[in-house]
Design a protein around this motif. Structure first.
Motif, PDB file in Angstrom:
ATOM      1  N   GLY A   1       7.819  -9.300  -3.539  1.00 30.96           N
ATOM      2  CA  GLY A   1       6.960  -8.593  -2.589  1.00 30.96           C
ATOM      3  C   GLY A   1       7.750  -7.756  -1.612  1.00 30.96           C
ATOM      4  O   GLY A   1       7.358  -6.609  -1.288  1.00 30.96           O
ATOM      5  N   ALA A   2       8.871  -8.283  -1.130  1.00 30.32           N
ATOM      6  CA  ALA A   2       9.680  -7.518  -0.172  1.00 30.32           C
ATOM      7  C   ALA A   2      10.248  -6.258  -0.812  1.00 30.32           C
ATOM      8  O   ALA A   2      10.276  -5.177  -0.195  1.00 30.32           O
ATOM      9  CB  ALA A   2      10.811  -8.411   0.348  1.00 30.32           C
TER      10      ALA A   2
ATOM     11  N   LEU B   1       8.957  -4.589  -3.282  1.00 29.28           N
ATOM     12  CA  LEU B   1       7.876  -3.622  -3.460  1.00 29.28           C
ATOM     13  C   LEU B   1       7.584  -2.876  -2.158  1.00 29.28           C
ATOM     14  O   LEU B   1       7.312  -1.665  -2.162  1.00 29.28           O
ATOM     15  CB  LEU B   1       6.620  -4.336  -3.960  1.00 29.28           C
ATOM     16  N   TRP B   2       7.628  -3.604  -1.027  1.00 27.64           N
ATOM     17  CA  TRP B   2       7.400  -2.947   0.270  1.00 27.64           C
ATOM     18  C   TRP B   2       8.468  -1.901   0.553  1.00 27.64           C
ATOM     19  O   TRP B   2       8.212  -0.897   1.216  1.00 27.64           O
ATOM     20  CB  TRP B   2       7.382  -3.986   1.387  1.00 27.64           C
ATOM     21  N   LEU B   3       9.669  -2.110   0.044  1.00 29.75           N
ATOM     22  CA  LEU B   3      10.743  -1.125   0.236  1.00 29.75           C
ATOM     23  C   LEU B   3      10.616   0.057  -0.712  1.00 29.75           C
ATOM     24  O   LEU B   3      11.399   1.005  -0.632  1.00 29.75           O
ATOM     25  CB  LEU B   3      12.098  -1.798   0.035  1.00 29.75           C
ATOM     26  N   GLY B   4       9.649   0.006  -1.628  1.00 28.53           N
ATOM     27  CA  GLY B   4       9.442   1.101  -2.558  1.00 28.53           C
ATOM     28  C   GLY B   4      10.205   0.964  -3.852  1.00 28.53           C
ATOM     29  O   GLY B   4      10.332   1.951  -4.601  1.00 28.53           O
TER      30      GLY B   4
ATOM     31  N   GLU C   1       8.608  -1.472  -9.839  1.00 27.70           N
ATOM     32  CA  GLU C   1       8.047  -2.806 -10.057  1.00 27.70           C
ATOM     33  C   GLU C   1       8.900  -3.662 -10.988  1.00 27.70           C
ATOM     34  O   GLU C   1       9.175  -4.826 -10.700  1.00 27.70           O
ATOM     35  CB  GLU C   1       6.627  -2.691 -10.625  1.00 27.70           C
TER      36      GLU C   1
ATOM     37  N   ARG D   1      13.605  -9.055   4.463  1.00 24.88           N
ATOM     38  CA  ARG D   1      12.297  -9.214   5.092  1.00 24.88           C
ATOM     39  C   ARG D   1      12.317  -8.702   6.525  1.00 24.88           C
ATOM     40  O   ARG D   1      11.302  -8.205   7.024  1.00 24.88           O
ATOM     41  CB  ARG D   1      11.893 -10.691   5.069  1.00 24.88           C
TER      42      ARG D   1
ATOM     43  N   VAL E   1      11.721  -5.011   6.305  1.00 24.51           N
ATOM     44  CA  VAL E   1      10.343  -4.692   5.925  1.00 24.51           C
ATOM     45  C   VAL E   1       9.375  -5.017   7.052  1.00 24.51           C
ATOM     46  O   VAL E   1       8.461  -4.244   7.368  1.00 24.51           O
ATOM     47  CB  VAL E   1       9.957  -5.458   4.647  1.00 24.51           C
ATOM     48  N   ASP E   2       9.558  -6.203   7.693  1.00 30.52           N
ATOM     49  CA  ASP E   2       8.643  -6.647   8.746  1.00 30.52           C
ATOM     50  C   ASP E   2       9.385  -6.708  10.088  1.00 30.52           C
ATOM     51  O   ASP E   2      10.007  -5.752  10.485  1.00 30.52           O
ATOM     52  CB  ASP E   2       8.064  -8.026   8.375  1.00 30.52           C
TER      53      ASP E   2
END
Length: 355
Positions: free
Chosen positions: A137-138, A140-143, A146, A229, A232-233
Motif C-alpha cells: 500500500g505504501a 502504491l501511494w508513492l506511485g 502495481e 510510511r 507517504v503519511d
C-alpha cells in the motif's frame, strides 16, 4: 474331424442306452448275471466312461487357451514387476525399522503438541500478509507500478519471516541442554542418537552470528518501512509502521522458537520416509502385468478343474447308463451281479458282468 461336445455326448448316450436291447440266447431267464459271460455292452460302456473324461479335459484345454496365452504374454513384464515389488518391500521394511528405532527411544522427549503444525503455518501466513500488504500500500501511494509494489511487498514480508527463523536454532540448543545425559546412562536405543543428548556444543558462536544477522535484517526492514510510511503519511505513522515491522519479526522469531522441536522433526522425517516407501510399494503392487498374469492363471486353473469334475461326472454317468441297460434287459443280463460264492474263481466286474 468331428468336434467333441461332452454335454451333447452324454445326452446322446442317454437316448442310446434306452434303445439298447440285449438279444436272448436262451429262453430260460436268470436271476443273476450268468457267470463266464462278458456282454459287449459292458466293454462298450467301459470305454465310453474314459472317453468322457478325456473329452472334458480336451474342452478344458481349449476354453482355457486364451487365458494361457495372456499369462504367457505377461510373463516377462510380470516377473519384472514382481522383482521390483520384492525390492521395494525390502526398502519398506528398512524404513519401518528406522522409524521404530527412532520412535521408541526418542518419543518421550517430544515437546511439540500433536496439532501444532496448522496454527504454526497460519501464524506465518498472517504475519506474511500483514507485512506484505502494508508495504504494498505504501508503494502504491508513492506511485510505484502495481506489479513492482507487489513483488517488493512479497520480498520484504519473506525477509521478515526469515529473520525470525533463528528462533528455531536457539530452541534446538535449549532442547539439547534439557536432554543432556551422560553417555554411560543412555539406553541402547538412545546411543544411536547420542548427539541429541550431548548438550550444547561449540556451535553456539555460529548461532549468535545468525541471531545478529536476524536482528540486523529486522531493524533494517523496520527502518525502511517506517521511513517509507513517514514520507507517504506523517512521521508518527512511519514510526508506528516501523514498530509494527519489528513486532512482526519478533513474532516470527517467537513462533519459530515455540514450534521448533528437533526430536519431533526427526520422528516426522522417518515417518514421511516410511509412508513414501509404502506408497511406492502400493503402486508396485497395483502393477497390471502381474495382476493380469495371476488372473489368467487362476482362470486356467478354474476352467481345467471344472472340466475335470465334469469329466468325472460323465464317467460315472456312463457307468449308471450301463447299469440301466442291464436293468432294462433282465431276461438276458439277469437282475443283478452274481455273488462271489456263485462264481468261485471269478472276479465281478465293477461295471457288470464277470471276467
Amino acid at each position: 474331424m468331428r468336434e467333441l461336445d461332452p454335454q451333447a455326448g452324454a445326452a446322446e448316450a442317454d437316448a442310446v442306452a434306452e434303445a439298447i436291447t440285449l438279444t436272448r440266447v436262451d429262453e430260460v431267464g436268470a436271476a443273476a448275471q450268468p457267470p463266464g459271460v462278458v456282454f459287449h455292452v459292458v466293454d462298450e460302456y467301459d470305454e465310453l466312461g474314459p472317453e468322457q473324461v478325456i473329452a472334458h479335459d480336451a474342452v478344458g484345454i481349449e476354453i482355457s487357451r486364451p487365458s494361457e496365452l495372456i499369462a504367457a504374454g505377461e510373463e516377462l513384464a510380470a516377473n519384472a514387476d514382481a522383482d521390483l515389488a520384492r525390492g521395494q518391500a525390502e526398502l519398506v521394511e528398512d524404513a519401518r525399522t528406522r522409524f521404530l528405532d527412532t520412535v521408541e527411544p526418542l518419543s518421550p522427549y517430544v515437546r511439540r503438541p500433536p496439532k501444532a503444525t496448522i496454527p504454526h503455518y497460519a501464524t506465518k501466513g498472517g504475519l506474511f500478509l500483514g507485512e506484505g500488504l502494508g508495504l504494498f500500500g505504501a508503494l502504491l501511494w508513492l506511485g510505484e507500478v502495481e506489479w513492482v509494489a507487489a513483488v517488493m511487498g512479497v520480498s520484504v514480508a519473506t525477509a521478515t519471516l526469515i529473520a525470525g527463523l533463528s528462533g528455531a536454532e536457539v530452541k534446538d540448543l535449549r532442547g539439547r541442554a534439557l536432554r543432556h545425559t551422560d553417555p554411560k546412562d543412555l539406553t541402547d536405543g538412545q546411543r544411536k542418537f547420542a548427539h541429541l543428548f550431548a548438550g550444547p556444543d561449540s556451535g553456539w558462536g555460529y548461532v549468535k552470528a545468525v541471531l545478529y544477522v536476524s536482528v540486523a535484517v529486522a531493524l533494517t526492514l523496520a527502518v525502511t518501512i517506517g521511513t517509507l510510511r513517514g514520507v507517504v503519511d506523517e512521521p508518527v505513522v512511519g514510526i508506528v509502521f516501523g514498530t509494527i515491522g519489528v513486532a512482526v519479526s519478533g513474532a516470527s522469531w517467537l513462533d519459530s522458537y515455540f514450534y521448533a522441536d528437533e526430536i519431533a522433526d526427526l520422528i516426522a522425517r522417518t515417518r514421511r520416509a516410511l509412508e513414501a516407501e509404502e506408497r511406492i510399494l502400493a503402486a508396485r503392487a497395483r502393477g497390471t502385468s502381474w495382476r493380469r498374469r495371476a488372473e489368467a492363471r487362476a482362470e486356467v486353473s478354474s476352467l481345467l478343474r471344472e472340466q475335470g469334475l465334469r469329466g468325472q461326472a460323465a464317467q460315472h454317468h456312463m457307468r449308471a447308463l450301463l447299469a440301466r441297460v442291464l436293468r432294462n434287459n433282465p431276461g438276458v443280463a439277469g437282475n443283478g451281479r452274481a455273488s462271489e460264492s456263485a462264481a468261485i474263481g471269478q472276479t465281478a466286474r465293477r461295471s457288470g458282468g464277470a471276467k
